[in-house]
Scaffold this active site. Structure first.
Site, PDB file in Angstrom:
ATOM      1  N   HIS A  48     -18.296  28.961 -34.907  1.00  0.00           N
ATOM      2  CA  HIS A  48     -19.496  28.957 -34.066  1.00  0.00           C
ATOM      3  C   HIS A  48     -19.460  30.136 -33.098  1.00  0.00           C
ATOM      4  O   HIS A  48     -18.593  31.003 -33.183  1.00  0.00           O
ATOM      5  CB  HIS A  48     -19.592  27.643 -33.287  1.00  0.00           C
ATOM      6  CG  HIS A  48     -20.042  26.481 -34.124  1.00  0.00           C
ATOM      7  ND1 HIS A  48     -21.266  25.867 -33.967  1.00  0.00           N
ATOM      8  CD2 HIS A  48     -19.432  25.828 -35.139  1.00  0.00           C
ATOM      9  CE1 HIS A  48     -21.384  24.880 -34.839  1.00  0.00           C
ATOM     10  NE2 HIS A  48     -20.279  24.841 -35.563  1.00  0.00           N
ATOM     11  N   GLU A  67      -5.447  27.433 -91.100  1.00  0.00           N
ATOM     12  CA  GLU A  67      -4.993  28.820 -91.097  1.00  0.00           C
ATOM     13  C   GLU A  67      -3.480  28.788 -91.271  1.00  0.00           C
ATOM     14  O   GLU A  67      -2.731  28.645 -90.305  1.00  0.00           O
ATOM     15  CB  GLU A  67      -5.433  29.519 -89.820  1.00  0.00           C
ATOM     16  CG  GLU A  67      -6.966  29.560 -89.693  1.00  0.00           C
ATOM     17  CD  GLU A  67      -7.460  30.055 -88.347  1.00  0.00           C
ATOM     18  OE1 GLU A  67      -6.638  30.587 -87.562  1.00  0.00           O
ATOM     19  OE2 GLU A  67      -8.667  29.915 -88.063  1.00  0.00           O
ATOM     20  N   GLU A 126      -4.233  37.857 -86.072  1.00  0.00           N
ATOM     21  CA  GLU A 126      -4.905  37.338 -87.257  1.00  0.00           C
ATOM     22  C   GLU A 126      -4.217  37.976 -88.464  1.00  0.00           C
ATOM     23  O   GLU A 126      -4.228  39.205 -88.622  1.00  0.00           O
ATOM     24  CB  GLU A 126      -6.387  37.683 -87.240  1.00  0.00           C
ATOM     25  CG  GLU A 126      -7.139  37.220 -85.994  1.00  0.00           C
ATOM     26  CD  GLU A 126      -7.530  35.759 -86.045  1.00  0.00           C
ATOM     27  OE1 GLU A 126      -7.461  35.170 -87.156  1.00  0.00           O
ATOM     28  OE2 GLU A 126      -7.926  35.207 -85.005  1.00  0.00           O
ATOM     29  N   HIS A 137      -2.839  33.404 -86.185  1.00  0.00           N
ATOM     30  CA  HIS A 137      -4.023  32.779 -86.775  1.00  0.00           C
ATOM     31  C   HIS A 137      -4.328  33.411 -88.135  1.00  0.00           C
ATOM     32  O   HIS A 137      -3.536  34.181 -88.676  1.00  0.00           O
ATOM     33  CB  HIS A 137      -5.226  32.941 -85.839  1.00  0.00           C
ATOM     34  CG  HIS A 137      -5.201  32.029 -84.667  1.00  0.00           C
ATOM     35  ND1 HIS A 137      -6.037  30.952 -84.522  1.00  0.00           N
ATOM     36  CD2 HIS A 137      -4.404  32.031 -83.565  1.00  0.00           C
ATOM     37  CE1 HIS A 137      -5.773  30.338 -83.385  1.00  0.00           C
ATOM     38  NE2 HIS A 137      -4.794  30.974 -82.779  1.00  0.00           N
ATOM     39  N   GLU A 143     -25.787  31.845 -34.408  1.00  0.00           N
ATOM     40  CA  GLU A 143     -24.396  32.137 -34.053  1.00  0.00           C
ATOM     41  C   GLU A 143     -23.779  32.859 -35.247  1.00  0.00           C
ATOM     42  O   GLU A 143     -23.330  32.236 -36.210  1.00  0.00           O
ATOM     43  CB  GLU A 143     -23.665  30.843 -33.696  1.00  0.00           C
ATOM     44  CG  GLU A 143     -24.286  30.161 -32.476  1.00  0.00           C
ATOM     45  CD  GLU A 143     -23.740  28.756 -32.214  1.00  0.00           C
ATOM     46  OE1 GLU A 143     -22.718  28.375 -32.832  1.00  0.00           O
ATOM     47  OE2 GLU A 143     -24.338  28.040 -31.389  1.00  0.00           O
ATOM     48  N   GLU A 161     -15.064  28.660 -31.496  1.00  0.00           N
ATOM     49  CA  GLU A 161     -16.096  29.473 -30.857  1.00  0.00           C
ATOM     50  C   GLU A 161     -15.564  30.896 -30.760  1.00  0.00           C
ATOM     51  O   GLU A 161     -14.538  31.152 -30.128  1.00  0.00           O
ATOM     52  CB  GLU A 161     -16.420  28.918 -29.468  1.00  0.00           C
ATOM     53  CG  GLU A 161     -16.826  27.446 -29.455  1.00  0.00           C
ATOM     54  CD  GLU A 161     -18.266  27.239 -29.893  1.00  0.00           C
ATOM     55  OE1 GLU A 161     -19.015  28.230 -29.950  1.00  0.00           O
ATOM     56  OE2 GLU A 161     -18.650  26.086 -30.183  1.00  0.00           O
ATOM     57  N   HIS A 201      -4.844  26.391 -85.713  1.00  0.00           N
ATOM     58  CA  HIS A 201      -5.928  25.874 -86.538  1.00  0.00           C
ATOM     59  C   HIS A 201      -5.286  25.426 -87.852  1.00  0.00           C
ATOM     60  O   HIS A 201      -4.682  26.232 -88.574  1.00  0.00           O
ATOM     61  CB  HIS A 201      -6.992  26.939 -86.783  1.00  0.00           C
ATOM     62  CG  HIS A 201      -7.777  27.277 -85.553  1.00  0.00           C
ATOM     63  ND1 HIS A 201      -8.267  28.541 -85.276  1.00  0.00           N
ATOM     64  CD2 HIS A 201      -8.148  26.509 -84.501  1.00  0.00           C
ATOM     65  CE1 HIS A 201      -8.916  28.513 -84.132  1.00  0.00           C
ATOM     66  NE2 HIS A 201      -8.861  27.299 -83.628  1.00  0.00           N
ATOM     67  N   HIS A 220     -24.949  27.023 -37.024  1.00  0.00           N
ATOM     68  CA  HIS A 220     -26.081  27.313 -36.152  1.00  0.00           C
ATOM     69  C   HIS A 220     -26.559  28.720 -36.501  1.00  0.00           C
ATOM     70  O   HIS A 220     -25.788  29.692 -36.401  1.00  0.00           O
ATOM     71  CB  HIS A 220     -25.684  27.228 -34.684  1.00  0.00           C
ATOM     72  CG  HIS A 220     -25.384  25.828 -34.242  1.00  0.00           C
ATOM     73  ND1 HIS A 220     -24.432  25.504 -33.290  1.00  0.00           N
ATOM     74  CD2 HIS A 220     -25.922  24.637 -34.643  1.00  0.00           C
ATOM     75  CE1 HIS A 220     -24.408  24.199 -33.113  1.00  0.00           C
ATOM     76  NE2 HIS A 220     -25.299  23.648 -33.929  1.00  0.00           N
TER      77      HIS A 220
END
Length: 1322
Positions: free
Chosen positions: A623, A118, A318, A225, A519, A714, A115, A516
């Protein structure tokens, strides 16, 4: 400079290469500010540090250069990129032998001044650099630290913001926090919980740091920061995004707390936990540390990005209550932080460290995952196989996992305080198929198996998914792709180490179950699989490898409505199979052979949109009713049960066998002998159509319309088995489910990028010789192409680039990496920039460019649509009411509207054109003109109502919404250059070409032709003929009015709205016509369709038009319904203007209740056309005295011709890519510009007063993702004219390509000795 060049070349290979061009550009100029600053022109002795002044950018640069020059044996200064305003992001590397790659040294970094206001961190880090350099060799602690650690220090990540900040500003009231594009850099990184993105062009600082993080693989980091005094650790936000008070722990929470404490406890103020900041005197932090999200929520923060994406643990410190204290406080701040800064660096040496190598060759396997049992966060090895895993004292089980190798686990590793324990791994390559198909079988016996074996109804399933999403947030992401008929969510669970977003180079895989509803085995297996992957991640090597290297999407139920009515115990019934509307979802997709007439269901629509939005590579549709893997194609053109081979038949067989062979019953090929005794499937697999024909199936649609290879599996003979039988299905399919996911890592993969600037190329085509199936690259240029073992000829191609072909050999058990670097078709001579000062750019101009870019990428248009909602009562307006509505707009908005009468219809109704502009009614040739037209067919009045609403929307939002105001009307200042004003737009809206037909049409008639023609029975879209020889009778009055209108205004783009389909078409309507510039025309139609929520899916949804699957929702008009005399063709041939026709829906005259929905669907697309009008190429032609030349011909790509209008202006829209431009004027030699880039927005560069003769000035910019450059070069091309006393000058400026800015100079390509290249002296 050799070493420096190598460093730059390495940088171009970074995964995030959006702005890598800037490095090469500046190096090519010999900029002494870049790498190798020990040779920079710096003083050999730096000034004595006084600790009482702030260094501005120039002072900081000189000081760092001086230190690097004085201490070359331990210091090297480089830059990782540039800020918005072109300032370097300096990094001082401090270690012994800093010019060499560090081997055996962990990498550490500090980043300050993120920043800009800062500022303590900026100065403190300079002091730290000085301290390390001056105390090296004098103090044992510092000497050891520098010798054993690779330290990188970036004093300022936001130098632009710093220059705008004010000393003494403690609370940040005076600005400078954000970068020069007003973006908060610590809210702009990719976030695990937040999908919001920032246009990369607006955050070059973030993009540069991301590349740096990915390249270096730092181990530990600190982000400094100001604003209070505390050490904050991940995570910085949470999925709930509570503003404060929500503790969001990472997998390494204890370790992060320890690291934060190391800093805080060495800081005399921070350790008290009571900073006593004036603005919050009561704020306290226990022990001087806090979890980031518990303090306050910070999405898009850098520290979380480091941890999730960069191998690096980072905390945020900070340092001071006052953000920018007076310089007299700097000595105190340095004294407070010095010990903390040093002690924190020393923490990079705790935990475990070592190397990983190949047991056979001794080589270094790439990207080996280091897995610590019980800690759901892994890291990967570096370039030399080295790793550094920070850990607290304790006993750990540590595993090394790599694709193609047998994983190795070392148990009971004792980690003590102090220096890291060394732990090396030697991995053995897999040597047989047996090993591959059964990776570490012991681990599966020990793996946590699912515990929840029961049938889950919708509510139960939803709770299950939410539970696992909440319990495992670092590897899961739950989302919905849409809703069923009964409004149940279609949930998808993502499981990956980066679950929220696509990770470059990582394939996307999916399982879809319960299509389905009756299933159900697949549905329960998917829940079992979710549990298994989550519970075993970080402990089971195979699971960890899959999750770390694959983005796995699992949809347990595509048909939740059907499931709710199905019944347990159903063996082979149909109850619940279909959705609530009784349609079979696996017969509901567009089909290549059959015309699917059933209405597209909401579940189908949602799935199609989903599959188009993510670059899936491999998929299975689960399925029940048999035991077999079914692969494409599912039907053929005859609809018979014959083998229907796809171009990738061998690949499909390979991935199908990978599943079936791991299932102890399936691979035998005799499923369900009690139910279907005659069924036999060799190896447990079958071609779909050979088994039985399935038109409209999902697996074929995947293959034909996306990059995804899908099979249908399947899983059980009984469709809805009893709950007590569910455990056996998991036992039978567990290995198959995992092995099938492994198949996504076979074949070839890679990245397609630009040879020159390294930018990644999306939508490039990958083709394999002799396989008639192409795939395309994803948005970040990566691709995956499944192939069986063999040697292939693979070609990558992209619009505007020369194709590249590579021969690649694919092995059986691993993916081959094949990267392509494409060369633009522009000439090599145009790659180099001339020297000279950069032209200035008006701030308003830069602001407008930024607006266009923001609206062209990401969520820009979505945000505009969301922020400009207007109340409206939609209804159909007859001609008289429509006229009153238009007059009402001119009365309410007189300064921006003007109503033109174009003529009258047969029955004397007025054909209106509403102009919206800042100077309505006045001719301004420099403005781009766009025309929206509707109602040429009176029986399709939806377009009329949409355009009336669009006109009201623009007028109402003018002056209220900044984007609309700037986009449509901008700000006009008489002192600005003329070219600046050409960004203003003249919008013409013609709501009804055929008002008579509209009066005859009847509402709710979807297919009726009543009202299609005018009052004389003439279809007006067959009445536009420009040549008298083509006409047998005079044109209709409506046609004549539109023809005069088209030819009296030089339109840049026309958009016509019609009905009866859901598609966008581009010229021509003529049945036989070679289309010049087809790429651009198709591109314009694609822009509209891609911004429409349904159209881009390619499904017309119309049963009467014969077309059901149109790629991207776009087609050439003649392919839909060819005819002569169309308004579109007249526009092209006689108005020299492209026109696209948009068909807004299947029903020609739908009920008025549907208008609101249709407006919502088309609003974004209509706005996108206003954005497009400011792209392309635009210029001006002048003679030697500066007088504009009217009537000069500008030829694009050897075909399309434009004529300069009043003021010498021309403007043409062009698709992204490279184009050739020729200029012709009577009495002058033809001028050609080859390989010019298409443009987005024009920056006017004034013509030098000394230039003479014909001057063609064009500024060319493309692209929505381009960064702003602080260096723009242009060149002059000097040619001889027919008469010796004139010189012709052709000047163009190139300002970018699709994802990065290219310095571009148009060099003289002729061989005449008289032709000279001049540098621009503006």
């Amino acid at each position: 400079m050799v070493a420096n060049w190598e460093h730059v070349s390495m940088t171009l290979k970074l995964r995030v290469s959006l702005f890598a061009f800037l490095f090469l550009f500046v190096v090519s100029l010999g900029d002494d500010r870049l790498l190798g600053t020990r040779s920079a022109r710096a003083s050999t002795e730096e000034a004595v540090e006084t600790y009482d002044i702030y260094y501005n950018y120039n002072e900081l640069t000189k000081r760092l250069q001086s230190l690097a020059q004085k201490y070359p044996h331990i210091a090297n200064l480089s830059t990782v990129g540039q800020s918005v305003e072109g300032r370097q992001l300096w990094v001082m590397r401090i270690t012994r032998d800093p010019d060499r790659k560090s081997l055996g040294k962990p990498k550490f970094k500090y980043v300050g001044n993120m920043h800009g206001d800062e500022t303590v961190s900026r100065q403190v880090l300079v002091y730290l650099v000085e301290y390390l350099l001056t105390k090296y060799g004098e103090e044992e602690r510092i000497t050891e630290l520098v010798n054993s650690t690779d330290i990188y220090i970036m004093p300022s990540m936001n130098p632009d913001g710093f220059e705008k900040s004010t000393e003494g500003d403690c609370s940040g009231d005076h600005g400078g926090r954000n970068n020069a594009n007003n973006k908060d850099l610590n809210r702009s990184f990719p976030d695990q919980f937040d999908k919001a993105t920032v246009d990369p062009a607006n955050i070059p600082e973030v993009m540069a740091v991301m590349r740096w993080i990915q390249e270096k693989k730092f181990v530990l980091s600190g982000n400094l920061h100001g604003g209070t005094v505390v050490a904050s650790y991940p995570f910085d936000d949470s999925a709930s995004h509570n503003q404060e008070g929500h503790y969001s722990p990472s997998a390494d929470d204890g370790l992060f707390r320890h690291l934060a404490l190391v800093y805080s406890q060495n800081h005399p103020v921070m350790k008290t936990g009571k900073p006593h900041c004036p603005d919050m005197p009561e704020e306290t932090f226990k022990d001087g540390i806090t979890n980031g999200a518990a303090w306050y929520d910070v999405p898009g923060g850098m520290q979380d990005y480091n941890y999730i994406h960069g191998n690096c643990l980072e905390i945020t410190m900070e340092l001071s209550c006052c953000k920018y204290p007076f310089a007299s406080e700097l000595q105190r701040e340095w004294d407070l932080n010095k010990e903390s800064l040093l002690a924190y660096i020393e923490q990079v040496h705790i935990g475990v460290r070592g190397y990983v190598k190949d047991a056979v060759s001794g080589a270094v396997p790439s990207n080996v995952s280091i897995v610590v049992a019980g800690v759901r966060h892994n890291l990967t090895t570096g370039e030399y196989g080295d790793y550094y895993r920070l850990l607290l004292p304790g006993t750990y089980n540590i595993t090394a996992v790599a694709p193609g190798y047998i994983s190795v686990t070392v148990s009971s590793v004792e980690v003590s305080e102090g220096k890291a324990k060394e732990l090396n791994f030697t991995l053995t390559p897999v040597v047989s198929e047996a090993v591959v198909t059964s990776v570490s079988p012991t681990s599966h016996q020990l793996a946590n198996q699912p515990q929840e074996f029961r049938h889950h109804n919708y509510a139960d399933m939803e709770l299950f998914l939410r539970k696992y999403s909440s319990e495992f947030p670092s590897i899961t992401h739950l989302y919905s792709i849409g809703q069923s008929v009964e409004k149940r969510e279609l949930y998808v669970m993502v499981i990956s180490d980066n679950p929220v977003t696509h990770e470059h180079g990582e394939p996307e895989f999916k399982y879809v179950a319960n299509m389905h509803g009756n299933e159900v085995v697949g549905r329960e297996l998917m829940l079992n699989l979710i549990e298994y992957l989550c519970r075993n991640y970080g402990t089971d090597p195979e699971v960890t490898e899959l999750v770390n290297n694959t983005r796995i999407h699992i949809m347990p139920s595509m048909n939740p409505d059907g499931y709710e009515v199905a019944e347990e115990g159903d063996t082979n019934g149909y109850k619940g199979r279909n959705n609530t509307n009784n349609f079979d979802l696996n017969r509901n997709f567009p089909d290549q052979f059959a015309n699917i007439t059933e209405p597209r269901q909401p579940e189908t629509k949602a799935a199609m949109k989903w599959l188009k939005s993510i670059p899936f590579v491999l998929s299975a549709n689960l399925h029940g009713g048999s035991l077999v893997v079914n692969y494409p194609f599912d039907d053929d053109k005859d609809g018979n049960s014959y083998y229907s081979k796809s171009p990738d038949d061998e690949v499909f067989q390979q991935v199908s066998r990978a599943y079936s062979q791991e299932n102890p019953l399936m691979h035998q090929g005799h499923p369900c002998e009690d139910l279907y005794p005659n069924d036999y499937f060799k190896d447990g697999i079958t071609n779909g159509a050979q088994w039985y024909s399935v038109p409209g199936g999902m697996q074929d649609w995947n293959y034909i319309n996306t990059n995804c290879f899908e099979v249908t599996i399947e899983l059980s003979c009984v469709k809805y088995p009893l709950a007590k039988d569910l455990p056996k299905y998991w036992d039978q399919n567990r290995r198959s489910l995992l092995q099938f996911i492994h198949q996504v890592h076979t074949g070839v993969k890679g990245t397609v990028s630009d040879m020159w600037d390294g930018r990644r190329i999306p939508n490039a085509t990958i083709s394999v010789e002799k396989i008639n199936h192409k795939i395309t690259t994803a948005q970040t240029g990566d691709y995956w192409r499944l192939l069986v073992p063999g040697t292939y000829t693979i070609t990558a191609s992209a619009h505007g680039y020369k194709p590249v072909t590579i021969y690649a050999t694919v092995s059986k058990d691993r993916v081959e990496v094949v990267d392509f670097r494409l060369t633009s078709v522009r000439s090599e001579g145009n790659r180099h920039s001339s020297s000279g000062p950069r032209p200035t750019q008006n701030p308003s101009e830069k602001e407008f460019q930024s607006l266009i870019k923001e609206l062209s990428v990401g969520q820009g248009l979505d945000e505009l649509v969301k922020n400009t909602a207007t109340e409206s009562n939609f209804r159909y307006r007859p001609s008289k009411e429509m006229s009153a509505f238009l007059r009402g707009l001119t009365l309410n908005f007189p300064h921006i509207t003007y109503l033109h009468s174009l003529g009258q219809s047969v029955e004397y109704r007025t054909i209106w054109a509403l102009e919206i502009s800042n100077k309505p009614g006045e001719s301004e040739p420099s403005k781009p003109n766009i025309r929206f037209v509707a109602g040429i067919h009176g029986n399709a009045p939806v377009g009329t109502e949409l355009l009336l609403e669009f006109a009201a929307f623009l007028c109402i939002n003018y002056g209220k919404n900044p984007a609309i105001t700037k986009l449509v009307l901008a700000l006009r200042e008489p002192k600005l250059d003329l070219f600046l004003n050409e960004h203003l737009t003249r919008i013409f809206i013609v709501p009804s070409v055929n008002p008579d037909g509209r009066e005859q049409a009847v509402e709710k008639q979807c297919k009726s032709t009543q009202g299609l023609t005018n009052a004389r029975g003439k279809d007006l879209d067959t009445d536009f003929f420009g040549n008298a020889s083509q006409r047998l009778v005079d044109p209709q009055p409506e046609t004549r009015a539109m023809m005069n209108f088209i030819q009296s205004h030089r339109f840049t783009l026309s958009v016509a709205l019609d009905g009866g389909a859901l598609v966008a078409t581009y010229p021509y309507d003529k049945p036989v016509q070679t289309v010049d510039n087809e790429g651009t025309l198709k591109y314009l139609a694609t822009v509209y369709a891609s911004n429409h929520p349904k159209m881009h899916l390619g499904n017309t949804e119309c049963s009467n038009n014969g077309q059901s699957n149109i790629p991207d929702g776009v087609m050439r008009a003649a392919e839909r319904q060819s005819h002569l005399g169309s308004m579109k063709d007249f526009n092209m041939d006689f108005g020299h203007c492209p026109e696209i026709t948009v068909y807004t829906g299947c029903c020609l005259f739908p009920p008025a209740e549907q208008l609101a929905t249709l407006w919502t669907e088309n609003k974004k697309s209509l706005l996108s056309m206003l954005v497009e009008i400011h792209k392309g190429v635009r210029g001006i032609v002048r003679d030697k005295s500066g007088k504009p030349v009217v009537g000069a011909i500008v030829i694009l790509n050897g075909g399309v011709r434009l004529f300069t209008v009043e003021g010498g202006y021309f403007h043409a829209l062009l698709a992204p890519g490279t184009h050739n431009i020729e200029a012709v004027a009577e009495g002058y030699q033809q001028q050609s510009i080859h390989n010019a880039k298409s443009c987005m927005h024009i920056l006017f560069l004034p013509t030098a007063a000394t230039m003479t003769a014909l001057v063609v000035t064009a500024c060319i910019i493309w692209c929505v993702c381009a960064a702003k450059s602080n260096r723009q070069k242009d060149g002059f091309h000097r040619l001889r004219q027919h008469r010796d006393d004139y010189d012709d000058e052709v000047r163009l400026t190139s300002m970018g390509s699709k994802k990065s800015l290219l310095a571009h100079e148009f060099q003289d390509e002729s061989e005449s000795d008289e032709e000279t290249l001049y540098a621009n002296k503006i």
